[in-house]
Design a protein around this motif. Structure first.
Motif, mmCIF file in Angstrom:
data_model
loop_
_atom_site.group_PDB
_atom_site.id
_atom_site.type_symbol
_atom_site.label_atom_id
_atom_site.label_comp_id
_atom_site.label_asym_id
_atom_site.label_seq_id
_atom_site.Cartn_x
_atom_site.Cartn_y
_atom_site.Cartn_z
ATOM 1 N N VAL A 101 0.729 -1.452 0.173
ATOM 2 C CA VAL A 101 0.315 -0.091 -0.170
ATOM 3 C C VAL A 101 0.837 1.055 -0.291
ATOM 4 O O VAL A 101 1.820 1.251 0.695
ATOM 5 C CB VAL A 101 -0.615 -0.485 1.393
ATOM 6 C CG1 VAL A 101 -1.223 1.257 1.356
ATOM 7 C CG2 VAL A 101 -2.011 -1.076 1.079
ATOM 8 N N ASP A 102 0.863 2.349 -0.894
ATOM 9 C CA ASP A 102 1.018 3.451 -1.013
ATOM 10 C C ASP A 102 1.343 4.380 0.220
ATOM 11 O O ASP A 102 2.272 4.943 0.558
ATOM 12 C CB ASP A 102 1.403 4.305 -2.112
ATOM 13 C CG ASP A 102 1.078 3.208 -3.500
ATOM 14 O OD1 ASP A 102 1.944 2.389 -3.450
ATOM 15 O OD2 ASP A 102 0.327 3.346 -4.730
ATOM 16 N N LYS A 103 0.622 5.206 1.147
ATOM 17 C CA LYS A 103 0.797 5.662 1.992
ATOM 18 C C LYS A 103 -0.768 4.841 2.526
ATOM 19 O O LYS A 103 -2.013 4.782 2.364
ATOM 20 C CB LYS A 103 -0.073 7.278 1.307
ATOM 21 C CG LYS A 103 0.545 7.822 0.384
ATOM 22 C CD LYS A 103 0.254 9.394 -0.055
ATOM 23 C CE LYS A 103 1.122 10.081 -0.242
ATOM 24 N NZ LYS A 103 1.791 10.723 0.536
ATOM 25 N N LEU A 104 -1.065 5.113 4.165
ATOM 26 C CA LEU A 104 -1.288 4.529 5.345
ATOM 27 C C LEU A 104 -1.562 5.950 6.249
ATOM 28 O O LEU A 104 -0.623 6.681 6.229
ATOM 29 C CB LEU A 104 -0.943 3.454 5.311
ATOM 30 C CG LEU A 104 -1.523 3.268 6.789
ATOM 31 C CD1 LEU A 104 -1.923 1.603 6.635
ATOM 32 C CD2 LEU A 104 -1.237 3.068 8.277
ATOM 33 N N VAL A 105 -2.357 6.217 6.471
ATOM 34 C CA VAL A 105 -2.961 7.109 7.891
ATOM 35 C C VAL A 105 -4.010 6.354 9.248
ATOM 36 O O VAL A 105 -4.515 6.000 8.880
ATOM 37 C CB VAL A 105 -3.859 8.268 7.815
ATOM 38 C CG1 VAL A 105 -4.491 8.921 8.300
ATOM 39 C CG2 VAL A 105 -2.545 8.861 6.464
ATOM 40 N N PHE A 106 -2.489 6.516 10.405
ATOM 41 C CA PHE A 106 -3.270 5.796 11.208
ATOM 42 C C PHE A 106 -3.918 6.806 12.206
ATOM 43 O O PHE A 106 -3.038 7.450 12.751
ATOM 44 C CB PHE A 106 -2.401 4.400 11.706
ATOM 45 C CG PHE A 106 -2.425 3.660 13.090
ATOM 46 C CD1 PHE A 106 -3.488 3.655 13.641
ATOM 47 C CD2 PHE A 106 -2.128 4.886 14.300
ATOM 48 C CE1 PHE A 106 -3.407 2.979 14.644
ATOM 49 C CE2 PHE A 106 -1.858 4.017 15.747
ATOM 50 C CZ PHE A 106 -2.983 3.013 14.825
ATOM 51 N N LEU A 107 -4.925 6.629 12.962
ATOM 52 C CA LEU A 107 -5.721 7.857 13.788
ATOM 53 C C LEU A 107 -5.312 6.915 15.370
ATOM 54 O O LEU A 107 -5.837 6.052 15.181
ATOM 55 C CB LEU A 107 -7.167 7.536 13.029
ATOM 56 C CG LEU A 107 -6.987 8.601 11.924
ATOM 57 C CD1 LEU A 107 -7.920 8.619 10.755
ATOM 58 C CD2 LEU A 107 -6.965 9.779 12.277
ATOM 59 N N GLY A 108 -5.211 7.909 15.706
ATOM 60 C CA GLY A 108 -5.003 7.254 17.551
ATOM 61 C C GLY A 108 -5.964 8.344 18.534
ATOM 62 O O GLY A 108 -6.541 8.533 17.719
ATOM 63 N N SER A 109 -5.339 8.407 19.345
ATOM 64 C CA SER A 109 -5.428 9.348 20.358
ATOM 65 C C SER A 109 -4.369 10.103 21.282
ATOM 66 O O SER A 109 -3.088 9.606 21.793
ATOM 67 C CB SER A 109 -6.733 8.671 20.865
ATOM 68 O OG SER A 109 -6.828 9.559 22.253
ATOM 69 N N SER A 110 -5.340 11.121 21.636
ATOM 70 C CA SER A 110 -3.821 12.292 22.618
ATOM 71 C C SER A 110 -4.033 11.187 23.605
ATOM 72 O O SER A 110 -2.827 11.114 24.516
ATOM 73 C CB SER A 110 -5.034 13.765 22.853
ATOM 74 O OG SER A 110 -6.030 13.325 23.623
ATOM 75 N N CYS A 111 -4.720 10.240 24.021
ATOM 76 C CA CYS A 111 -4.426 9.718 25.756
ATOM 77 C C CYS A 111 -3.129 9.222 25.554
ATOM 78 O O CYS A 111 -2.539 8.126 26.215
ATOM 79 C CB CYS A 111 -5.313 8.560 25.444
ATOM 80 S SG CYS A 111 -5.444 7.202 25.086
ATOM 81 N N ILE A 112 -2.405 8.841 24.546
ATOM 82 C CA ILE A 112 -0.905 7.908 24.346
ATOM 83 C C ILE A 112 -0.094 8.060 24.914
ATOM 84 O O ILE A 112 0.817 7.992 25.140
ATOM 85 C CB ILE A 112 -1.194 7.875 23.200
ATOM 86 C CG1 ILE A 112 -0.023 9.400 22.116
ATOM 87 C CG2 ILE A 112 -1.594 7.245 21.984
ATOM 88 C CD1 ILE A 112 0.863 9.015 20.994
ATOM 89 N N TYR A 113 -0.560 10.374 25.368
ATOM 90 C CA TYR A 113 0.668 10.927 26.362
ATOM 91 C C TYR A 113 0.597 10.260 27.960
ATOM 92 O O TYR A 113 -0.504 10.577 28.215
ATOM 93 C CB TYR A 113 0.234 12.389 25.873
ATOM 94 C CG TYR A 113 0.716 12.249 24.207
ATOM 95 C CD1 TYR A 113 2.214 12.037 24.101
ATOM 96 C CD2 TYR A 113 0.133 12.766 23.093
ATOM 97 C CE1 TYR A 113 2.077 12.341 22.540
ATOM 98 C CE2 TYR A 113 -0.067 13.064 22.361
ATOM 99 C CZ TYR A 113 1.058 13.039 21.644
ATOM 100 O OH TYR A 113 1.498 12.897 20.026
ATOM 101 N N PRO A 114 1.531 10.687 28.662
ATOM 102 C CA PRO A 114 1.657 10.133 30.050
ATOM 103 C C PRO A 114 0.679 11.455 30.395
ATOM 104 O O PRO A 114 -0.392 12.310 29.820
ATOM 105 C CB PRO A 114 3.199 11.014 29.848
ATOM 106 C CG PRO A 114 4.003 11.006 28.934
ATOM 107 C CD PRO A 114 3.274 11.048 28.275
ATOM 108 N N LYS A 115 -0.255 10.781 32.020
ATOM 109 C CA LYS A 115 -1.008 11.463 32.196
ATOM 110 C C LYS A 115 -0.842 12.659 32.871
ATOM 111 O O LYS A 115 -1.570 14.149 32.930
ATOM 112 C CB LYS A 115 -1.170 10.900 33.661
ATOM 113 C CG LYS A 115 -2.315 11.371 34.332
ATOM 114 C CD LYS A 115 -3.195 10.343 35.800
ATOM 115 C CE LYS A 115 -3.567 11.496 36.100
ATOM 116 N NZ LYS A 115 -4.075 10.479 37.521
ATOM 117 N N HIS A 116 0.811 13.269 33.567
ATOM 118 C CA HIS A 116 1.606 14.264 33.756
ATOM 119 C C HIS A 116 2.529 14.761 32.391
ATOM 120 O O HIS A 116 3.380 15.257 33.525
ATOM 121 C CB HIS A 116 2.013 14.033 35.054
ATOM 122 C CG HIS A 116 1.216 14.270 36.012
ATOM 123 N ND1 HIS A 116 0.198 14.272 36.176
ATOM 124 C CD2 HIS A 116 0.549 12.954 36.841
ATOM 125 C CE1 HIS A 116 -0.942 13.910 37.779
ATOM 126 N NE2 HIS A 116 -0.726 12.783 37.713
#
Length: 319
Positions: A101-116
């Motif tokens: 596949v030429d291009k891919l966009v994976f969508l996640g979330s801001s919750c991947i970042y540390p709580k603090h």
């Protein structure tokens, strides 16, 4: 720019994000869209996903499929939020790589970042501290997806990119009070209280946490922008760069809905992360910025909610 006949697979096209991406591509004149419902293609089934890619051979993939929910849903179904999201994204990303596949966009979330994490949260904050316990299961799955994209870029020079949106809202959101996020839950609560003679509205926590919100049509624009440009990095935050307290959000929604009763804050319930504001400078420097202001977006979403009251149902898996 992508050619109009480019074959684009949108995974999760009936969910809030996927449906917005689908609308965007249709508005731009792209007609060669590959779409499958969860009953037609179980994204948790590796063999089924590989067979689908072998048959359809998409040029572009947008992975907007996920099991999603708010604090309550994450806390009650940790295994499903971790395992099912890993299954879905692993199968899609691996099949995309295997089938060139030429291009891919994976969508996640801001919750991947540390709580603090330092505010606003930059992409460099990833894996620098503990996660918010109430949604760590979903976050860990999405972090794995980000690292898969990073690994494929590094090892195979794949033109794959991860976009991490802030809190999203808009048409096709989940308004089920057991599994929804804070903004759609408030819209429903205030609407039903208004219909019930402006009865009091119970809300979780103290109202003090700061939250950032982005209309789903803006993230669809970000996906379209990403696919039509050369992106320097593997990971980009997508947001407004502006936040609001949960209390002020409640007052804004109360005003838009026209509810005239009391708000009762249940301080025995968790607040979640104290603040979640995205550093969107990397995406801004690439050339993308948001368009829809919060008040305008909530007004439009409330109108959509009222127009679709009979059809609104619980959405546990975006498909």
């Amino acid at each position: 720019m992508l050619q109009k006949d480019t074959k684009i697979y949108i995974a999760g096209h009936r969910g809030m994000v996927g449906s917005a991406v689908k609308r965007k591509f249709e508005q731009e004149g792209y007609e060669n869209l590959v779409l499958r419902t969860s009953s037609e293609l179980d994204l948790r089934n590796q063999q089924a996903v590989r067979q689908f890619f072998q048959k359809e051979k998409p040029d572009i993939v947008v992975d907007a499929a996920a099991r999603v929910g708010g604090i309550l849903a994450n806390d009650e179904y940790p295994w499903q939020f971790l395992y099912e999201n890993l299954e879905i994204q692993n199968n899609i990303i691996a099949a995309s790589h295997e089938h060139e596949v030429d291009k891919l966009v994976f969508l996640g979330s801001s919750c991947i970042y540390p709580k603090h994490a330092d505010q606003p949260m930059s992409e460099d904050a990833l894996l620098t501290g503990p996660l918010e316990p109430t949604n760590q299961w979903y976050a860990i799955a999405k972090i794995a997806g980000v690292k898969m994209v990073d690994a494929l870029r590094r090892q195979y020079d794949r033109d794959y990119v991860s976009l991490m949106p802030t809190n999203l809202y808009g048409p096709n959101d989940n308004f089920d009070l057991k599994t929804s996020h804070v903004l759609p839950a408030m819209i429903r609560k205030f609407h039903e209280a208004k219909e019930n003679r402006h009865s009091p509205v119970p809300l979780w926590g103290t109202g003090s946490p700061m939250r950032e919100f982005l209309h789903v049509d803006d993230v669809a624009n970000a996906v379209f922008f990403t696919l039509n440009n050369e992106m320097e990095y593997d990971l980009y935050n997508v947001g407004t760069g502006k936040d609001i307290t949960v209390k002020d959000l409640a007052l804004l929604i109360q005003d838009i809905v026209g509810h005239e009763g009391d708000i009762n804050w249940d301080t025995s319930k968790p607040d979640g992360t104290p603040r979640k504001l995205m550093d969107v400078s990397r995406m801004n420097k690439a050339g993308w910025t948001y368009n829809i202001e919060l008040k305008d977006g909530i007004k439009a979403t409330y109108e959509w909610f009222k127009e679709n009251l009979d059809e609104i149902k619980e959405l546990k898996v975006e498909s």
